[in-house]
Design a protein around this motif. Structure first.
Motif, PDB file in Angstrom:
ATOM      1  N   PHE A 132       0.836  -1.197   0.000  1.00 19.14           N
ATOM      2  CA  PHE A 132       0.000   0.000   0.000  1.00 19.14           C
ATOM      3  C   PHE A 132       0.876   1.256   0.000  1.00 19.14           C
ATOM      4  N   LYS A 133       0.261   2.325  -0.486  1.00 18.40           N
ATOM      5  CA  LYS A 133       0.871   3.653  -0.453  1.00 18.40           C
ATOM      6  C   LYS A 133      -0.151   4.625   0.107  1.00 18.40           C
ATOM      7  N   LEU A 134       0.332   5.608   0.831  1.00 15.41           N
ATOM      8  CA  LEU A 134      -0.529   6.609   1.446  1.00 15.41           C
ATOM      9  C   LEU A 134      -0.235   7.953   0.812  1.00 15.41           C
ATOM     10  N   PHE A 135      -1.308   8.660   0.420  1.00 16.37           N
ATOM     11  CA  PHE A 135      -1.162   9.953  -0.245  1.00 16.37           C
ATOM     12  C   PHE A 135      -1.856  11.027   0.578  1.00 16.37           C
ATOM     13  N   ALA A 136      -1.181  12.146   0.761  1.00 13.42           N
ATOM     14  CA  ALA A 136      -1.766  13.280   1.484  1.00 13.42           C
ATOM     15  C   ALA A 136      -2.576  14.119   0.515  1.00 13.42           C
ATOM     16  N   GLN A 137      -3.795  14.512   0.932  1.00 18.79           N
ATOM     17  CA  GLN A 137      -4.686  15.331   0.127  1.00 18.79           C
ATOM     18  C   GLN A 137      -4.962  16.655   0.841  1.00 18.79           C
ATOM     19  N   ALA A 138      -5.705  17.498   0.191  1.00 23.16           N
ATOM     20  CA  ALA A 138      -6.035  18.791   0.785  1.00 23.16           C
ATOM     21  C   ALA A 138      -7.009  18.621   1.933  1.00 23.16           C
ATOM     22  N   ASN A 171      -6.556  18.118   5.087  1.00 19.60           N
ATOM     23  CA  ASN A 171      -6.204  17.076   6.040  1.00 19.60           C
ATOM     24  C   ASN A 171      -6.892  15.751   5.715  1.00 19.60           C
ATOM     25  N   GLN A 172      -7.009  15.478   4.420  1.00 20.75           N
ATOM     26  CA  GLN A 172      -7.586  14.222   3.973  1.00 20.75           C
ATOM     27  C   GLN A 172      -6.497  13.353   3.349  1.00 20.75           C
ATOM     28  N   TRP A 173      -6.846  12.066   3.164  1.00 18.86           N
ATOM     29  CA  TRP A 173      -5.861  11.122   2.677  1.00 18.86           C
ATOM     30  C   TRP A 173      -6.473  10.209   1.624  1.00 18.86           C
ATOM     31  N   GLN A 174      -5.598   9.591   0.848  1.00 21.55           N
ATOM     32  CA  GLN A 174      -5.974   8.514  -0.063  1.00 21.55           C
ATOM     33  C   GLN A 174      -5.015   7.358   0.163  1.00 21.55           C
ATOM     34  N   ILE A 175      -5.512   6.155  -0.052  1.00 21.10           N
ATOM     35  CA  ILE A 175      -4.670   4.972   0.103  1.00 21.10           C
ATOM     36  C   ILE A 175      -4.831   4.104  -1.133  1.00 21.10           C
ATOM     37  N   GLU A 176      -3.734   3.543  -1.587  1.00 17.34           N
ATOM     38  CA  GLU A 176      -3.718   2.686  -2.778  1.00 17.34           C
ATOM     39  C   GLU A 176      -3.064   1.360  -2.395  1.00 17.34           C
ATOM     40  N   VAL A 177      -3.709   0.259  -2.753  1.00 21.28           N
ATOM     41  CA  VAL A 177      -3.147  -1.060  -2.495  1.00 21.28           C
ATOM     42  C   VAL A 177      -2.943  -1.764  -3.826  1.00 21.28           C
ATOM     43  N   THR A 178      -1.900  -2.624  -3.864  1.00 18.33           N
ATOM     44  CA  THR A 178      -1.547  -3.346  -5.087  1.00 18.33           C
ATOM     45  C   THR A 178      -1.396  -4.811  -4.748  1.00 18.33           C
ATOM     46  N   SER A 179      -2.100  -5.667  -5.463  1.00 20.17           N
ATOM     47  CA  SER A 179      -2.020  -7.099  -5.211  1.00 20.17           C
ATOM     48  C   SER A 179      -0.765  -7.672  -5.854  1.00 20.17           C
ATOM     49  N   ALA A 180      -0.498  -8.963  -5.526  1.00 18.69           N
ATOM     50  CA  ALA A 180       0.676  -9.625  -6.105  1.00 18.69           C
ATOM     51  C   ALA A 180       0.525  -9.805  -7.610  1.00 18.69           C
ATOM     52  N   GLN A 181      -0.723  -9.822  -8.131  1.00 20.33           N
ATOM     53  CA  GLN A 181      -0.965  -9.942  -9.572  1.00 20.33           C
ATOM     54  C   GLN A 181      -0.907  -8.600 -10.285  1.00 20.33           C
ATOM     55  N   GLY A 182      -0.654  -7.529  -9.552  1.00 19.73           N
ATOM     56  CA  GLY A 182      -0.521  -6.213 -10.164  1.00 19.73           C
ATOM     57  C   GLY A 182      -1.816  -5.430 -10.231  1.00 19.73           C
ATOM     58  N   GLU A 183      -2.902  -5.884  -9.589  1.00 19.95           N
ATOM     59  CA  GLU A 183      -4.159  -5.142  -9.585  1.00 19.95           C
ATOM     60  C   GLU A 183      -4.061  -4.002  -8.578  1.00 19.95           C
ATOM     61  N   ASN A 184      -4.523  -2.838  -8.988  1.00 26.08           N
ATOM     62  CA  ASN A 184      -4.437  -1.644  -8.151  1.00 26.08           C
ATOM     63  C   ASN A 184      -5.838  -1.225  -7.716  1.00 26.08           C
ATOM     64  N   TYR A 185      -5.935  -0.890  -6.406  1.00 25.11           N
ATOM     65  CA  TYR A 185      -7.197  -0.436  -5.829  1.00 25.11           C
ATOM     66  C   TYR A 185      -6.928   0.874  -5.108  1.00 25.11           C
ATOM     67  N   LEU A 186      -7.810   1.857  -5.354  1.00 28.35           N
ATOM     68  CA  LEU A 186      -7.623   3.199  -4.794  1.00 28.35           C
ATOM     69  C   LEU A 186      -8.876   3.587  -4.012  1.00 28.35           C
ATOM     70  N   SER A 187      -8.673   4.292  -2.916  1.00 32.92           N
ATOM     71  CA  SER A 187      -9.804   4.758  -2.118  1.00 32.92           C
ATOM     72  C   SER A 187     -10.142   6.189  -2.491  1.00 32.92           C
ATOM     73  N   ASN A 188     -11.333   6.633  -2.117  1.00 33.03           N
ATOM     74  CA  ASN A 188     -11.669   8.041  -2.204  1.00 33.03           C
ATOM     75  C   ASN A 188     -11.001   8.774  -1.040  1.00 33.03           C
ATOM     76  N   ASP A 189     -11.132  10.100  -1.052  1.00 30.97           N
ATOM     77  CA  ASP A 189     -10.550  10.870   0.050  1.00 30.97           C
ATOM     78  C   ASP A 189     -11.252  10.492   1.365  1.00 30.97           C
ATOM     79  N   PHE A 190     -10.468  10.365   2.407  1.00 30.76           N
ATOM     80  CA  PHE A 190     -11.025  10.019   3.716  1.00 30.76           C
ATOM     81  C   PHE A 190     -10.219  10.715   4.794  1.00 30.76           C
ATOM     82  N   ARG A 191     -10.786  10.719   5.987  1.00 29.93           N
ATOM     83  CA  ARG A 191     -10.100  11.242   7.168  1.00 29.93           C
ATOM     84  C   ARG A 191      -9.820  10.087   8.121  1.00 29.93           C
ATOM     85  N   PHE A 192      -8.716  10.184   8.824  1.00 26.93           N
ATOM     86  CA  PHE A 192      -8.391   9.152   9.798  1.00 26.93           C
ATOM     87  C   PHE A 192      -9.460   9.118  10.883  1.00 26.93           C
ATOM     88  N   GLY A 193      -9.815   7.926  11.274  1.00 25.19           N
ATOM     89  CA  GLY A 193     -10.897   7.718  12.219  1.00 25.19           C
ATOM     90  C   GLY A 193     -12.031   6.961  11.572  1.00 25.19           C
TER      91      GLY A 193
END
Length: 528
Positions: A136-142, A144-166
């Motif tokens: 996974f990778k964590l991206f800082a957004q405007a 105080n929001q964040w995005q997170i991206e995960v990548t499977s072993a087969q190379g599939e990428n999944y991205l979240s919408n903007d979210f806040r911790f909690g």
């Protein structure tokens, strides 16, 4: 003419069975308050009972219900004045005593503190990483929001919408390419690790991912499944079966034939073990041997302390009461000073004085006799040191008592003995000591009981050391029963065995209770 005095207007006398509006309102208000308190009482009792705190539930029920009965019933009006005192004794004296005795008949310890249902719940909540791992990778957004991206072993990428911790759950959607944004550095991930561990990522197929490392998320599954019919836990990861063993209070591994194996699961649960803790004290050699040694030392320590403090206090009282002695007030003040200084300060000072390398006592002994006793390493010297320090702390009390009792001895006895040519020693041994011992006897018994449980001295000066070798429980040569109990309960290298400690505490209670009865008998007090 004399002025006329206005006569009071006669008020109607209420007939039996009739009530005014104010009286009816007060009555309804009273019963409303009683009903509200009873509801709160039953709610608290239910919550405590469901959490397995049966003793506290009974205590709450008894205290509140009896309070309502006493204060709401006109027939028990007189009990309102003694009720707070009785409840105070019950809560702070009787209830802890009952809890201690009950715990002595259980396996309550550091690993067996929960009720059975709570232990099953805790074990059922355990999870293990069962599925594929995703980087996974964590991206800082405007804002105080964040995005997170995960990548499977087969190379599939999944991205979240903007979210806040909690956010407990974060939905992911499939992306055709890796995000071109720069990911935050590892130190930012570490700073937000706790928040990331609380989050759950939800894949489009509904699978949930949780943080497994600083750079990976993985799918989690429950580790155990509970079978209520046969009280078994099945490990879904490796297929092992664990059955509740109510004799030891653990879920224990069983084989295919249902035979017990050595492996157990923690946390365990609390069960009644009967007299096993008391039997263990006298049957387990690793406990029996130190218990007997500590019991003998406790008796010896208490007896020697009382003996030395009485002898020294009596002699000093006679000296400072001697008529020809000048400056008696100064001597009295100096001799009473150890009693005026707080005990813990005196104990810490003596701990420095007996220091084997830099203490003043060893420096003097080295200069005069060329020896440096190892006060804290030798069991015998450590015990001698404890008796010396405790005698220093206790003799002023006995001296003050003897000074008062000496005033009650008739001087005619000494005058008669002088006429018969009696010596000072004869006066002391034949008149003073017999007349002082009798009134001192109850106080000596009380002093014995106090020193029997002298926890502060042991804890601050030696902490029970030097330690005994080859014992099942932590034990030291200078431990008293009370400090030995404390070490079993709170200083064990393994599980803290509160049940065994409570069994020893129960024995101490019986011994001290016997001394209290002996004290009452000595003072000729009768119990109704």
């Amino acid at each position: 003419m004399q002025p006329t005095i206005p006569q009071p207007i006669p008020q109607p006398i209420p007939q039996p069975g009739t009530y005014s509006a104010d009286g009816a309102f007060a009555k309804y208000l009273k019963w409303g308050v009683i009903a509200l308190v009873l509801l709160i009482d039953f709610y608290l009792v239910s919550v405590m009972y469901l959490q397995g705190e049966i003793l506290f539930a009974i205590l709450t029920l008894v205290v509140i219900s009896s309070g309502i009965y006493v204060f709401a019933n006109p027939k028990t009006y007189a009990w309102r004045y003694v009720y707070p005192g009785i409840m105070g004794m019950g809560i702070f004296i009787l209830f802890p005593l009952i809890c201690t005795i009950v715990i002595a008949f259980t396996n309550y310890s550091g690993t067996n503190q929960l009720a059975f249902e709570r232990a099953v719940s805790v074990l059922s909540q355990q999870r293990y990483f069962s599925g594929e791992k995703y980087d996974f990778k964590l991206f800082a957004q405007a804002d105080n929001q964040w995005q997170i991206e995960v990548t499977s072993a087969q190379g599939e990428n999944y991205l979240s919408n903007d979210f806040r911790f909690g956010s407990e759950t974060i939905a992911l959607h499939l992306e055709s390419a890796v995000s071109a944004q720069p990911a935050v550095p590892l130190k930012t991930v570490i700073a937000n690790r706790n928040l990331l561990q609380q989050s759950r990522l939800v894949l489009p197929n509904g699978a949930e991912l949780s943080m497994s490392s600083l750079r990976q998320f993985a799918q989690q599954s429950p580790r155990y499944q509970y079978n209520n019919e046969n009280a078994e836990l099945i490990n879904l990861e490796n297929g092992k079966r664990y059955k509740a063993n109510n004799e030891i209070g653990f879920f224990q591994l069983i084989d295919n034939q249902g035979n017990w194996q050595a492996e157990t699961l923690e946390p365990g649960y609390t069960v009644l073990t009967g007299w096993s803790n008391f039997i263990k004290i006298f049957s387990d050699e690793g406990i029996q041997k130190p218990f007997i040694q500590i019991f003998i030392w406790t008796i010896l320590f208490s007896v020697l302390t009382v003996l030395f403090t009485v002898i020294i206090g009596m002699i000093l009282a006679c000296v400072v009461q001697w008529e020809p002695l000048r400056g008696k007030g100064v001597y009295r003040l100096l001799l009473i000073l150890p009693y005026a200084v707080p005990a813990f300060i005196s104990i810490l000072i003596f701990k420095g004085l007996f220091n084997q390398s830099f203490g003043e006592i060893n420096l003097i002994l080295n200069q005069v006799f060329g020896i440096r006793p190892e006060w804290f390493n030798s069991p015998t010297l450590a015990k001698v040191m404890l008796v010396i320090v405790n005698t220093w702390l206790g003799y002023p009390y006995m001296m003050i008592l003897c000074m008062g009792l000496l005033k009650a001895i008739p001087q005619d006895l000494y005058e008669a003995s002088a006429m018969d040519g009696a010596s000072t020693w004869q006066n002391f041994s034949k008149i003073t000591v017999p007349l002082l011992i009798k009134p001192l006897t109850p106080l000596m018994i009380a002093s014995f009981a106090f020193n029997f449980n002298n926890f502060v001295l042991i804890q601050l000066l030696t902490n029970g050391r030097p330690d005994m070798i080859g014992t099942s429980t932590p034990a030291g040569h200078t431990d008293l029963l009370v400090s030995y109990t404390y070490r079993i309960a709170f200083e064990g290298s393994g599980a803290q065995d509160f049940g065994l400690a409570a069994a020893i505490a129960t024995i101490i209670f019986l011994l001290v209770g016997g001394l209290a009865l002996l004290n009452l008998k000595a003072t000729k007090l009768k119990l109704d």
